[in-house]
Scaffold this motif. Structure first.
Motif, PDB file in Angstrom:
ATOM      1  N   ARG A 293      -3.629  -3.906  -0.321  1.00 54.25           N
ATOM      2  CA  ARG A 293      -3.833  -3.132  -1.242  1.00 54.25           C
ATOM      3  C   ARG A 293      -2.977  -1.746  -1.315  1.00 54.25           C
ATOM      4  NH1 ARG A 293      -9.204  -1.058  -1.691  1.00 54.25           N
ATOM      5  NH2 ARG A 293      -9.304  -1.047   0.377  1.00 54.25           N
ATOM      6  N   HIS A 294      -2.861  -1.415   0.051  1.00 56.44           N
ATOM      7  CA  HIS A 294      -2.131  -0.114   0.070  1.00 56.44           C
ATOM      8  C   HIS A 294      -0.518  -0.270   0.474  1.00 56.44           C
ATOM      9  CE1 HIS A 294      -5.886   1.805  -0.423  1.00 56.44           C
ATOM     10  NE2 HIS A 294      -6.489   1.338   0.462  1.00 56.44           N
TER      11      HIS A 294
ATOM     12  N   ASN B 215       0.586  -2.431  -2.541  1.00 56.52           N
ATOM     13  CA  ASN B 215       0.063  -2.268  -3.894  1.00 56.52           C
ATOM     14  C   ASN B 215      -0.373  -3.515  -4.540  1.00 56.52           C
ATOM     15  OD1 ASN B 215       0.352   0.506  -4.528  1.00 56.52           O
ATOM     16  ND2 ASN B 215       2.543   0.590  -4.177  1.00 56.52           N
TER      17      ASN B 215
ATOM     18  N   ARG C 136       5.266  -0.475   1.537  1.00 59.02           N
ATOM     19  CA  ARG C 136       5.569   0.970   1.720  1.00 59.02           C
ATOM     20  C   ARG C 136       4.954   1.873   2.889  1.00 59.02           C
ATOM     21  NH1 ARG C 136       1.655   4.167  -2.207  1.00 59.02           N
ATOM     22  NH2 ARG C 136       0.202   2.880  -1.331  1.00 59.02           N
TER      23      ARG C 136
END
Ligand SMILES: Nc1ncnc2c1ncn2[C@@H]1O[C@H](COP(=O)(O)OP(=O)(O)O)[C@@H](O)[C@H]1O
Ligand SMILES: Nc1ncnc2c1ncn2[C@@H]1O[C@H](COP(=O)(O)OP(=O)(O)O)[C@@H](O)[C@H]1O
Lengths: 138, 115, 138, 115
Positions: free
Chosen positions: C53-54, C57, C84
């Motif tokens: 999710r982070h 993304n 990321r």
């Protein structure tokens, strides 16, 4: 480009079940039937057992590495060890009508999988390539 | 690793195995079976209901037990095979070599009919 | 030298269960109780969900790599992504009395595991180190 | 991925969920719950007997449903939590926020006692 999953365990019999759970669920997730998934899991497990017994001459801290490449029409497993080089001519099943314990692993692998290739051209160890096609998508 | 229970019923021994039978655990079954064979146990019943997985080392162990038991006229019955286990016997073409029964009642019946 | 197992899946939610089965069985095999094994599995799963999710993304073909190092007194998990870079200051749980959906993953990870360390000093991506000690063997 | 069955009993709806509730499958439950909440369903019973695993996204989905239902005076009951699922609620300190019951009978009883 295939989708890829990888599993690495030390060559210890107690860890084989971890691979079995992963392979079985993976096969089911990508659309193989329960029976096909069970059979593929059996074939991979037999290949890993043979790595422990023949390539490493018994349980070892050295790794068994399984790479699973998922293509549109097939799944390919690359089973890699870093043990003793196999003599490919010796890797064969016994005659099945000669009933005796043992000598069944290679037969099971060859019966279940569509393609079975031993590659001993590594500097160290061996790699077994096993392929199973999705039914009706050859 | 495996949970193996055994009980005597008349002159027969029933062995219940629970767990996966593979390279890790098959030596455990082999030990139990060979002890019974040592004692020339006349009839060994192996209940595989709670075995969801068996590899060729498990099959090999049962083949070995079958052959050794035969030498003194002993009998080996296996029953309650789950789908995946049944498949290994068929893939190994050993489903005709063993006396495989759906359940304990059928296996016992076959044994008693023999005598 | 620890015993090492490794699992790699693409960052797709459907593959998370494969890791859960492996981690749970591994924890049980090395002596954690059922409850401890469940909780550790939950923590690793939450960490992998956060990567999807982070760091990525959302679902991605990029990998999540889990390395499990088993020592005499603890197990260490290294969860590596290539997404990321995380802002470590932002990785925190919400206040628990503020009841709202979400914001629980980091809390669960920190509650279950004995040590939780984010390492963002990689050229690409991040690594989360999670450690759990065997009870009474600290 | 998940097997979700729902049935109406009087003005209540019982939802049976089977499978692991995780990042992959929780959107499926969210959809079912939000549809019922859209219709201002007065009582939603969630049977978790066949859920062996739930992650924080599953818990978050239930929190969201609980809060939305409360807005129109709707009730959400969850019951038959397996060990690992019970633990997630406790670790999240949400075991006191939800009305958690051992089984359907108890959950129904609590609902009827309220009315
Ligand atoms: N990974 C391997 N490396 C080296 N030799 C192998 C390997 N796998 C199988 N073999 C050879 O093939 C033979 C047949 O293997 P198998 O059918 O599994 O039965 P078994 O191992 O019980 O003899 C083995 O005896 C061994 O000589
Ligand atoms: N792997 C990660 N990479 C980057 N940020 C993260 C990561 N994990 C968590 N975070 C940050 O920490 C916050 C809290 O995470 P979490 O407790 O899992 O709840 P949620 O993800 O539902 O907000 C997230 O909102 C995010 O900002």
């Amino acid at each position: 480009m295939p989708e890829t999953l990888e599993f690495m365990i030390p060559a210890e019999p107690k860890y084989l079940k971890i691979n079995r759970l992963s392979i079985k669920l993976l096969c089911e997730l990508i659309g193989f039937s329960t029976v096909e998934s069970n059979n593929i899991t059996l074939a991979i497990d037999e290949a890993c057992s043979n790595v422990i017994r023949h390539a490493y001459n018994g349980p070892s801290k050295e790794p068994i590495h399984i790479k699973c490449n998922i293509y549109g029409n097939k799944i390919e497993f690359l089973i890699r060890d870093f043990g003793r080089k196999a003599n490919v001519d010796q890797i064969k099943s016994r005659e099945l009508d000669e009933i005796r314990p043992g000598g069944l692993g290679v037969h099971l692998i060859k019966t279940v999988m569509d393609e079975v290739m031993y590659d001993t051209n590594f500097e160290k160890g061996n790699q077994l390539k096993l392929i199973k096609h999705f039914k009706g998508r050859k | 690793m495996l949970d193996i229970q055994s009980k005597k019923v008349d002159n027969a021994v029933i062995i219940n195995i629970k767990g996966d039978v593979d390279l890790y655990s098959s030596p455990q079954i082999r030990k139990v079976l060979l002890e019974l064979i040592q004692k020339e146990s006349p009839a060994i019943f192996v209940d595989l209901q709670e075995v969801n997985y068996m590899d060729s080392s498990g099959v090999a162990t049962l083949v070995e037990a079958l052959q050794r038991a035969k030498k003194y006229g002993g009998r080996l019955f296996i029953y309650h095979l789950q789908g995946a286990v049944q498949d290994v016997f068929e893939l190994s073409r050993l489903d005709k070599v063993f006396q495989i029964y759906p359940d304990e009642t059928e296996a016992m019946k076959a044994y008693h009919d023999e005598n």
